[in-house]
Scaffold this motif. Structure first.
Motif, PDB file in Angstrom:
ATOM      1  N   VAL A 296       1.682  -8.488  -0.106  1.00  0.00           N
ATOM      2  CA  VAL A 296       1.136  -7.380  -0.987  1.00  0.00           C
ATOM      3  C   VAL A 296       2.531  -6.381  -1.646  1.00  0.00           C
ATOM      4  N   SER A 297       3.345  -6.138  -2.710  1.00  0.00           N
ATOM      5  CA  SER A 297       4.399  -6.336  -3.444  1.00  0.00           C
ATOM      6  C   SER A 297       3.867  -5.156  -4.445  1.00  0.00           C
ATOM      7  N   SER A 298       4.675  -3.959  -4.444  1.00  0.00           N
ATOM      8  CA  SER A 298       4.808  -2.667  -4.497  1.00  0.00           C
ATOM      9  C   SER A 298       5.877  -2.224  -4.972  1.00  0.00           C
ATOM     10  N   LYS A 299       6.399  -1.038  -6.181  1.00  0.00           N
ATOM     11  CA  LYS A 299       7.384  -0.972  -5.734  1.00  0.00           C
ATOM     12  C   LYS A 299       8.240  -0.355  -5.366  1.00  0.00           C
ATOM     13  N   SER A 300       6.685   0.686  -4.361  1.00  0.00           N
ATOM     14  CA  SER A 300       7.475   1.354  -2.841  1.00  0.00           C
ATOM     15  C   SER A 300       7.351   0.995  -1.930  1.00  0.00           C
ATOM     16  N   PHE A 301       6.768  -0.521  -1.592  1.00  0.00           N
ATOM     17  CA  PHE A 301       7.137  -1.352   0.075  1.00  0.00           C
ATOM     18  C   PHE A 301       6.326  -2.146  -0.622  1.00  0.00           C
ATOM     19  N   GLY A 302       6.870  -3.276   0.228  1.00  0.00           N
ATOM     20  CA  GLY A 302       6.290  -5.133   0.178  1.00  0.00           C
ATOM     21  C   GLY A 302       5.952  -5.569   1.778  1.00  0.00           C
TER      22      GLY A 302
ATOM     23  N   LYS B 234       3.423   9.631   1.523  1.00  0.00           N
ATOM     24  CA  LYS B 234       3.558  10.483   0.351  1.00  0.00           C
ATOM     25  C   LYS B 234       2.366  10.081  -0.694  1.00  0.00           C
ATOM     26  N   VAL B 235       1.719  11.530  -1.683  1.00  0.00           N
ATOM     27  CA  VAL B 235       0.789  11.522  -2.027  1.00  0.00           C
ATOM     28  C   VAL B 235       0.863  10.833  -3.322  1.00  0.00           C
ATOM     29  N   GLY B 236      -0.032   9.886  -4.051  1.00  0.00           N
ATOM     30  CA  GLY B 236       0.297   9.428  -5.345  1.00  0.00           C
ATOM     31  C   GLY B 236      -0.718   8.269  -4.896  1.00  0.00           C
ATOM     32  N   THR B 237      -0.403   7.436  -6.641  1.00  0.00           N
ATOM     33  CA  THR B 237      -1.536   5.502  -6.930  1.00  0.00           C
ATOM     34  C   THR B 237      -0.516   4.827  -6.810  1.00  0.00           C
ATOM     35  N   PHE B 238      -0.849   4.386  -6.167  1.00  0.00           N
ATOM     36  CA  PHE B 238       0.337   3.087  -5.962  1.00  0.00           C
ATOM     37  C   PHE B 238      -0.830   1.661  -6.458  1.00  0.00           C
ATOM     38  N   THR B 239       0.293   1.217  -6.980  1.00  0.00           N
ATOM     39  CA  THR B 239      -0.522  -0.118  -7.505  1.00  0.00           C
ATOM     40  C   THR B 239       0.158  -1.323  -7.040  1.00  0.00           C
ATOM     41  N   TYR B 240      -0.361  -2.725  -6.603  1.00  0.00           N
ATOM     42  CA  TYR B 240       0.219  -3.246  -6.066  1.00  0.00           C
ATOM     43  C   TYR B 240       0.026  -5.004  -6.332  1.00  0.00           C
ATOM     44  N   LEU B 241       0.582  -6.048  -5.684  1.00  0.00           N
ATOM     45  CA  LEU B 241      -0.090  -7.638  -6.555  1.00  0.00           C
ATOM     46  C   LEU B 241       0.652  -8.796  -5.512  1.00  0.00           C
ATOM     47  N   CYS B 242      -0.043  -9.563  -5.282  1.00  0.00           N
ATOM     48  CA  CYS B 242       0.554 -10.945  -4.623  1.00  0.00           C
ATOM     49  C   CYS B 242       1.220 -11.262  -5.243  1.00  0.00           C
ATOM     50  N   GLY B 243       2.310 -11.505  -4.843  1.00  0.00           N
ATOM     51  CA  GLY B 243       3.579 -12.393  -5.151  1.00  0.00           C
ATOM     52  C   GLY B 243       3.931 -13.667  -5.728  1.00  0.00           C
ATOM     53  N   PRO B 244       3.126 -14.469  -4.911  1.00  0.00           N
ATOM     54  CA  PRO B 244       2.620 -15.972  -5.517  1.00  0.00           C
ATOM     55  C   PRO B 244       1.608 -16.542  -6.433  1.00  0.00           C
ATOM     56  N   HIS B 245       0.394 -15.159  -6.562  1.00  0.00           N
ATOM     57  CA  HIS B 245      -0.347 -15.361  -7.898  1.00  0.00           C
ATOM     58  C   HIS B 245      -1.041 -13.847  -8.303  1.00  0.00           C
ATOM     59  N   PRO B 246      -0.128 -13.633  -9.147  1.00  0.00           N
ATOM     60  CA  PRO B 246      -0.104 -12.041 -10.006  1.00  0.00           C
ATOM     61  C   PRO B 246      -1.372 -11.818 -10.486  1.00  0.00           C
ATOM     62  N   HIS B 247      -1.962 -13.325 -10.570  1.00  0.00           N
ATOM     63  CA  HIS B 247      -3.109 -11.633 -11.050  1.00  0.00           C
ATOM     64  C   HIS B 247      -4.156 -11.289  -9.821  1.00  0.00           C
ATOM     65  N   MET B 248      -4.198 -11.195  -8.297  1.00  0.00           N
ATOM     66  CA  MET B 248      -4.406  -9.830  -7.647  1.00  0.00           C
ATOM     67  C   MET B 248      -3.556  -9.442  -7.398  1.00  0.00           C
ATOM     68  N   THR B 249      -4.945  -7.847  -7.960  1.00  0.00           N
ATOM     69  CA  THR B 249      -4.244  -6.682  -7.843  1.00  0.00           C
ATOM     70  C   THR B 249      -5.158  -5.819  -7.573  1.00  0.00           C
ATOM     71  N   ALA B 250      -4.247  -4.629  -6.651  1.00  0.00           N
ATOM     72  CA  ALA B 250      -5.388  -3.612  -6.553  1.00  0.00           C
ATOM     73  C   ALA B 250      -4.925  -2.241  -6.426  1.00  0.00           C
ATOM     74  N   THR B 251      -5.368  -1.495  -5.676  1.00  0.00           N
ATOM     75  CA  THR B 251      -4.258   0.156  -6.514  1.00  0.00           C
ATOM     76  C   THR B 251      -5.135   1.175  -4.764  1.00  0.00           C
ATOM     77  N   VAL B 252      -4.103   1.542  -4.437  1.00  0.00           N
ATOM     78  CA  VAL B 252      -4.518   2.373  -3.254  1.00  0.00           C
ATOM     79  C   VAL B 252      -4.080   4.126  -3.549  1.00  0.00           C
TER      80      VAL B 252
END
Length: 199
Positions: A155-161, A177-195
């Motif tokens: 689970v990899s994001s700019k603010s956490f991983g 923190k309030v905001g929208t956080f998009t993340y992906l899987c490092g070995p499988h970049p096509h796997m993305t999601a948002t919190v």
């Protein structure tokens, strides 16, 4: 005196007069009953008897007056003592310092009730996908990712991983923190999601 009156009749008359005087003063006088004894009561004896009665009345009056004077004196002394006691009490009250009443200390304000922590949420990693793809949570929510795939994921994001999460493994992160956080899987970049984090 009537010239025809005998000495015995005078004696009888004097005795009766003295008896009336004694009766008027409240003093009992026993007079002789026999004619011979009445004849023996002279004018001198009557005078002595009258003087004695007068002195007795004066003595009784003096005793009563003295008793009245003593009672009045006692009353004046009692009133004077009471007056002095009242004056002393007033002076004592004036001399004693007035107590200072301190204001009551204010009770500490009750702490505001803290909001209940939001319930934790879970994201499943299965079939090479994050489920749900979009997750909305409140600020302070802990999100846990659980991997059920045989392959490892991150689970990899700019603010956490996370490190590599193997099958059966878990990773958790608290969103402060309030905001929208998009993340992906490092070995499988096509796997993305948002919190999405709200206040």
């Amino acid at each position: 005196m009537n010239p025809l009156t005998t000495p015995n009749e005078v004696a009888d008359h004097d005795v009766q007069g003295v008896s009336r005087i004694a009766a008027g003063t409240g003093i009992a006088l026993v007079t002789p009953d026999t004619a011979g004894q009445r004849r023996g009561l002279s004018a001198h004896g009557l005078l002595i008897l009258l003087v004695g009665l007068a002195l007795g009345s004066i003595a009784a009056g003096a005793v009563a007056w003295h008793a009245g004077q003593q009672t009045e004196s006692d009353n004046r002394a009692a009133v004077a003592e009471l007056t002095r006691a009242v004056e002393r009490a007033a002076k004592d009250r004036a001399a004693s310092p007035t107590p200072v009443v301190s204001p009551r200390a204010k009770a500490p304000a009750a702490a505001a009730p803290t909001a209940a922590a939001p319930a934790p949420r879970t994201v499943q990693i299965s079939g090479h996908a994050f489920q749900p793809v979009k997750l909305t949570v409140r600020k302070g929510t802990v999100v846990t990712w659980s991997n059920s795939d045989p392959d490892g994921h991150t689970v990899s994001s700019k603010s956490f991983g996370s490190p590599l999460i193997n099958q059966g493994g878990r990773f958790s992160h608290k969103f402060d923190k309030v905001g929208t956080f998009t993340y992906l899987c490092g070995p499988h970049p096509h796997m993305t999601a948002t919190v999405v984090v709200t206040a």
